[in-house]
Design an enzyme around this catalytic site. Structure first.
Site, PDB file in Angstrom:
ATOM      1  N   ASP A 254       2.444 -20.138  13.170  1.00 49.21           N
ATOM      2  CA  ASP A 254       1.497 -19.069  12.898  1.00 49.21           C
ATOM      3  C   ASP A 254       0.745 -19.503  11.640  1.00 49.21           C
ATOM      4  O   ASP A 254       1.135 -20.462  10.970  1.00 49.21           O
ATOM      5  CB  ASP A 254       2.200 -17.719  12.716  1.00 49.21           C
ATOM      6  CG  ASP A 254       1.219 -16.550  12.894  1.00 49.21           C
ATOM      7  OD1 ASP A 254      -0.006 -16.771  12.772  1.00 49.21           O
ATOM      8  OD2 ASP A 254       1.673 -15.413  13.148  1.00 49.21           O
TER       9      ASP A 254
HETATM   10  C1  BGC Z   1      -1.479 -13.894  13.367  1.00 47.76           C
HETATM   11  C2  BGC Z   1      -1.581 -14.644  14.675  1.00 47.76           C
HETATM   12  C3  BGC Z   1      -2.967 -15.208  14.816  1.00 47.76           C
HETATM   13  C4  BGC Z   1      -3.251 -16.103  13.622  1.00 47.76           C
HETATM   14  C5  BGC Z   1      -4.620 -16.756  13.660  1.00 47.76           C
HETATM   15  C6  BGC Z   1      -1.938 -14.712  12.186  1.00 47.76           C
HETATM   16  O1  BGC Z   1      -2.062 -13.935  11.055  1.00 47.76           O
HETATM   17  O2  BGC Z   1      -0.143 -13.481  13.167  1.00 47.76           O
HETATM   18  O3  BGC Z   1      -1.290 -13.807  15.749  1.00 47.76           O
HETATM   19  O4  BGC Z   1      -3.096 -15.903  16.024  1.00 47.76           O
HETATM   20  O5  BGC Z   1      -3.184 -15.318  12.446  1.00 47.76           O
HETATM   21  O6  BGC Z   1      -5.617 -15.843  13.492  1.00 47.76           O
END
Ligand code: BGC
Length: 728
Positions: A254
């Protein structure tokens, strides 16, 4: 599984394909052989907000990612600044919870096709969805993105979605692996649960994504699991995901979930994204000790960047560890035609895509209650009062990383106007104000009461919101990333408003919007009709109007239990949400959602699987036949009313005399059936051996208990219509 998968693939597709598959492997190995260590490492970490490095000299492009999960995210360029003057307003689909409420696997697939096609058109290689984390508490701010409290429903809907995306030649990314069930403290919380809860509740949707849908990428979550960060977690990633399930794609982090170079190198992280978002938004060059300018960016400081090169060079980790990560990235690049083949072009904002958004919304709206058949309303009505800010609120840009710039968004009020034209007078009153700290507003309530009194029928659009000013990330609240709801009570004085309007006009329909249940105890018994509309996407207003006026017969079913109060919800009853001192113990174990409510006889406000229709269905003729380890189930459903409609038949398995502690019943099959008035259809399905297994913690394996199994067929978990028994 690791050996079995390629073997089956070759067996099924024959020799010609075998040599083709081989040649891709050879191409991958040839590329790796030609790459310097620095080039390899460039591929395993982000080099902008949403891309990872390529190797231009060898024709290897960057990998371009985008959220997900219900539309292609607005363009951020290479930094985190929203681009201006780009055509990034696209199809805004209903959110994950909405999709799950359709219980329509085929629609899950079509939803995925829309996303894949639009991602392709926008030049993306990976769409960051679906989100499949189990809905453990009604408070999780991201529940609206997720699918269900039930692992079987979540798995089935996720598989359709992923196949849809990947059939468009785009990689899906199932997230967030694993045990990311709260937003509060999501970066630090250490989650502990029994092995049985892990295997039976929290992992099945991920496992199905890997094994049944062959998902190309998986996103590791922010939280810790049993003391180790989930993204570089020996047990979750190396042992289960890549070992037991034979996952051969990319485990990406993530955004900012990598915390240690050596652990990431050794414990399964293939691609590091989004580390230190503040640093990466500011692409400064570095200088060496003498002040000489180095050709470096902040991205070279990522854990899987320069520090990884240093570790290989000093012999702390073998270069083969890097090769394996590059190999996985190249594998998905070949699979999605990024290197030596042509991609489809993809399509954007087509009528067909908007029609899918509409269909999902129509099939997802749940009729919770309909006393004296107040619904559907008649189009001959002369006057309607429309009340509530959610009637006019556009939600596409809310909620965090899943925000979408919608080509257009039909609000509930607009939907009514589209359907009714000028024939019915619609008077609108805002009723409450979505604003930080806002309480019930006497003047607004008085206005609402006034319009309600003057109208034949009143409709209140209330519920949750993603926050306040959607143009500011910091203004997120309730249904939003990085925050959980404080409780289950509707904010801004909505309960006071509903009570006052119900008094003024007993013919008041309550339409709830948002990412899950609210505490309705103050007015539920007085409200004759209640609909749950979720976040229904760009066509949501049209879908709602059609349901309210009967052009569409409601057929959505709750993908999660609606408890009466928060305290009734298992994690909250035990005081285990969001955890204490940085640790969340999931002491409720497997008793999540209806598994808890049914087993411990706690009556919910509305049960899992519940959803009414404007017609009635009769279930008959249950037949069961075992064949080997599986059971063939067949039964008939007849539309006994006067309106055409869809019914979602649900099949639960129960083990009345089990020697182990089990949930009263567990969902193991479902089927959506469309029926004209008077029409009858036979539903046939096979419950595989897995439907009867539990996870034995002593043997650390799935086990079958010999004995009698009850097969229950119904229209909801609390509306079982047919019961049969079979010895297995
Ligand atoms: C989120 C993800 C997301 C990523 C990119 C993170 O803060 O938890 O679900 O895909 O950001 O935007």
């Amino acid at each position: 599984m690791k050996l079995l998968k390629p073997f089956l693939f070759l067996m099924a597709l024959g020799g010609a394909t075998a040599s083709m598959a081989q040649s891709t492997d050879e191409k991958i190995e040839n590329l790796i052989k030609q790459m310097t260590l620095e080039e390899k490492v460039a591929m395993i970490h982000g080099n902008s907000s949403f891309t990872s490095g390529g190797v231009p000299r060898l024709g290897i492009p960057e990998l371009v990612m985008s959220d997900g999960p219900h539309g292609v995210r607005p363009e951020h360029g290479r930094d985190w600044v929203l681009d201006k003057d780009v055509d990034d307003a696209g199809t805004y689909l209903p959110t994950g919870m909405s999709l799950a409420a359709t219980w329509n696997k085929n629609l899950g697939y079509q939803f995925g096709r829309v996303l894949g096609s639009e991602a392709n058109y926008r030049g993306k290689d990976v769409i960051l969805g679906p989100g499949v984390n189990i809905i453990r508490s009604p408070l999780n701010g991201r529940n609206f993105e997720y699918l269900s409290e039930d692992p079987y429903l979540a798995a089935k809907m996720a598989v359709g979605y992923i196949k849809g995306v990947q059939d468009e030649g785009i990689s899906a990314c199932v997230k967030h692996y694993a045990a990311n069930n709260e937003e509060v403290d999501r970066n630090t919380v250490d989650v502990h649960m029994s092995e049985r809860a892990l295997r039976e509740i929290y992992l099945p949707a991920f496992k199905a994504a890997v094994i049944d849908a062959d998902v190309n990428t998986v996103m590791g979550s922010y939280n810790k699991f049993r003391g180790e960060f989930a993204t570089h977690n020996e047990y979750l990633v190396n042992k289960i995901l890549k070992g037991e399930w034979g996952f051969d794609g990319v485990l990406m982090s993530d955004w900012g979930s990598v915390h240690n170079t050596k652990e990431a190198l050794l414990k399964g992280t293939d691609l590091e994204m989004g580390t230190d978002l503040v640093l990466s938004s500011n692409s400064v060059s570095q200088t060496d000790a003498s002040g000489k300018k180095l050709n470096k960016t902040v991205y070279d400081r990522f854990y899987l960047a320069d520090p990884a090169i240093a570790m290989v060079k000093d012999g702390s980790v073998p270069e083969s560890m890097i090769d394996e990560k590059v190999r996985r990235i190249l594998r998905i690049m070949f699979k999605t035609n990024m290197i030596d083949a042509k991609r489809k072009k993809g399509e954007y904002n087509t009528k067909a895509h908007q029609d899918i958004a509409l269909k999902v919304a129509e099939q997802s709206i749940v009729l919770l209650k309909n006393n004296k058949q107040l619904l559907p309303l008649k189009k001959s009505l002369k006057s309607i009062a429309v009340i509530g800010q959610n009637a006019v609120r556009e939600n596409a840009m809310g909620g965090g990383s899943s925000q979408v710039k919608a080509k257009y968004e039909i609000t509930p009020l607009q939907g009514l106007k589209n359907l009714l034209g000028n024939k019915t007078t619609i008077n609108y009153a805002q009723g409450y104000k979505i604003a930080r700290g806002q309480q019930a507003d006497a003047k607004m309530i008085a206005e609402a009461v006034d319009v309600a009194k003057k109208a034949e029928v009143a409709i209140i659009y209330c519920g949750w919101t993603h926050g306040y000013d959607y143009s500011k990330w910091s203004d997120n609240a309730y249904d939003a990333e990085g925050t959980d709801k404080p409780d289950m009570n509707m904010p801004f004085g909505q309960d006071e408003l509903i009570k006052a309007v119900l008094k003024a006009n007993p013919k008041t329909i309550v339409v709830l919007m948002g990412g899950g249940p609210v505490d309705m105890r103050q007015w539920e018994t007085q409200a004759p009709a209640i609909l749950e509309a979720w976040y229904p996407g760009m066509e949501g207003g049209n879908a709602l109007a059609k349901v309210i006026f009967g052009d569409v017969n409601p057929s959505g079913k709750l993908p999660l239990t609606f408890p009466k109060s928060l305290e009734d919800s298992p994690a909250h009853k035990l005081g285990d949400f969001p955890g204490k001192n940085g640790v969340a113990n999931y002491n409720e174990g497997i008793f999540v959602g209806y598994r808890y409510f049914d087993t411990y006889k706690v009556e919910p406000a509305f049960a899992f699987g519940h959803g009414l229709s404007y017609t009635t269905f009769a279930y008959t003729d249950l037949k069961l036949a075992s064949s080997g380890d599986s059971v063939k189930v067949s039964f008939s459903i007849k539309n006994t009313g006067k309106t055409a409609g869809d019914e979602v038949a649900q099949i639960y398995v129960s083990v009345p005399d089990s020697k182990i502690k089990r949930a009263l019943q567990e969902l193991k099959g479902f089927e959506r059936v469309s029926l004209q008035p008077g029409e009858q259809k036979t539903v046939e399905l096979v419950l595989p051996a897995d439907a009867f297994k539990y996870f034995d913690e002593e043997k650390m394996d799935w086990a079958h208990e010999t004995g009698d199994y009850a097969i229950l067929v119904g229209s909801a978990s609390d509306a079982i219509k047919l019961r049969g028994k079979i010895a297995l």
